[in-house]
Write a protein that holds these residues in place. Structure first.
Motif, PDB file in Angstrom:
ATOM      1  N   ASP A  89       0.834  -1.209   0.000  1.00 42.96           N
ATOM      2  CA  ASP A  89       0.000   0.000   0.000  1.00 42.96           C
ATOM      3  C   ASP A  89       0.866   1.256   0.000  1.00 42.96           C
ATOM      4  N   ALA A  90       1.970   1.226   0.757  1.00 41.40           N
ATOM      5  CA  ALA A  90       2.861   2.384   0.794  1.00 41.40           C
ATOM      6  C   ALA A  90       3.488   2.630  -0.576  1.00 41.40           C
ATOM      7  N   VAL A  91       3.913   1.555  -1.246  1.00 41.54           N
ATOM      8  CA  VAL A  91       4.512   1.707  -2.578  1.00 41.54           C
ATOM      9  C   VAL A  91       3.476   2.244  -3.562  1.00 41.54           C
ATOM     10  N   LYS A  92       2.246   1.743  -3.477  1.00 48.19           N
ATOM     11  CA  LYS A  92       1.189   2.236  -4.369  1.00 48.19           C
ATOM     12  C   LYS A  92       0.900   3.714  -4.118  1.00 48.19           C
ATOM     13  N   SER A  93       0.933   4.126  -2.843  1.00 46.26           N
ATOM     14  CA  SER A  93       0.685   5.537  -2.553  1.00 46.26           C
ATOM     15  C   SER A  93       1.848   6.403  -3.043  1.00 46.26           C
ATOM     16  N   ILE A  94       3.073   5.863  -3.049  1.00 48.75           N
ATOM     17  CA  ILE A  94       4.213   6.607  -3.586  1.00 48.75           C
ATOM     18  C   ILE A  94       4.031   6.806  -5.090  1.00 48.75           C
ATOM     19  N   GLU A  95       3.542   5.789  -5.778  1.00 46.83           N
ATOM     20  CA  GLU A  95       3.304   5.910  -7.216  1.00 46.83           C
ATOM     21  C   GLU A  95       2.289   7.018  -7.498  1.00 46.83           C
ATOM     22  N   LYS A  96       1.319   7.160  -6.630  1.00 46.22           N
ATOM     23  CA  LYS A  96       0.295   8.191  -6.820  1.00 46.22           C
ATOM     24  C   LYS A  96       0.823   9.587  -6.495  1.00 46.22           C
ATOM     25  N   SER A  97       1.915   9.649  -5.739  1.00 51.71           N
ATOM     26  CA  SER A  97       2.428  10.956  -5.311  1.00 51.71           C
ATOM     27  C   SER A  97       3.498  11.497  -6.261  1.00 51.71           C
ATOM     28  N   ASP A  98       3.577  10.970  -7.452  1.00 53.78           N
ATOM     29  CA  ASP A  98       4.578  11.403  -8.432  1.00 53.78           C
ATOM     30  C   ASP A  98       4.480  12.906  -8.701  1.00 53.78           C
TER      31      ASP A  98
END
Length: 137
Positions: A89-98
């Motif tokens: 979930d943290a990695v997915k949220s990082i992808e969204k924070s590009d």
């Protein structure tokens, strides 16, 4: 449990006066064999239950230990699965924070540029003050 002399042997004693000695010996040995067989069969369930109890007594502590180890491993696995799901979930949220990261990078570049300009202006002011001191003295 059956015990000797049995009912058949007592009847043989009653009728022994009338029979042939050879037949009597054969009948007695047959009766003893039947008695032994009946007695062994009567005791067989007790022996079986004893063997089962003996097996359970020997193997139960090991089985309990293995069950405890399995429960501990299950708990650890559950915790690790939770950690992995949280990481995903943290990695997915990082992808969204590009977009946010790009904005931060842009602002950092701007702030570095402005910082260099401020530093340059301060250097110029210092040099100008030094020149004024030389000419004014």
């Amino acid at each position: 449990m059956l015990s000797s002399p049995s009912l058949l042997e007592s009847r043989l004693n009653f009728s022994s006066n009338r029979s042939d000695p050879d037949v009597e010996v054969k009948v007695r040995s047959s009766v003893r064999a039947i008695n032994d067989t009946v007695q062994a069969n009567a005791n067989e369930p007790s022996l079986a239950f004893y063997r089962i109890q003996e097996h359970v007594r020997k193997s139960l502590p090991t089985m309990i230990q293995k069950r405890i180890e399995l429960e501990n491993l299950h708990d650890r696995m559950t915790g690790l699965i939770f950690d992995i799901e949280y990481s995903v979930d943290a990695v997915k949220s990082i992808e969204k924070s590009d977009e946010h990261v790009n904005n931060i990078a842009t602002y950092l570049e701007k702030s570095i540029y402005i910082s260099k300009q401020i530093h340059s202006i301060k250097q110029q002011q210092i040099q100008q003050q030094l020149l004024e001191k030389k000419h004014g003295s």
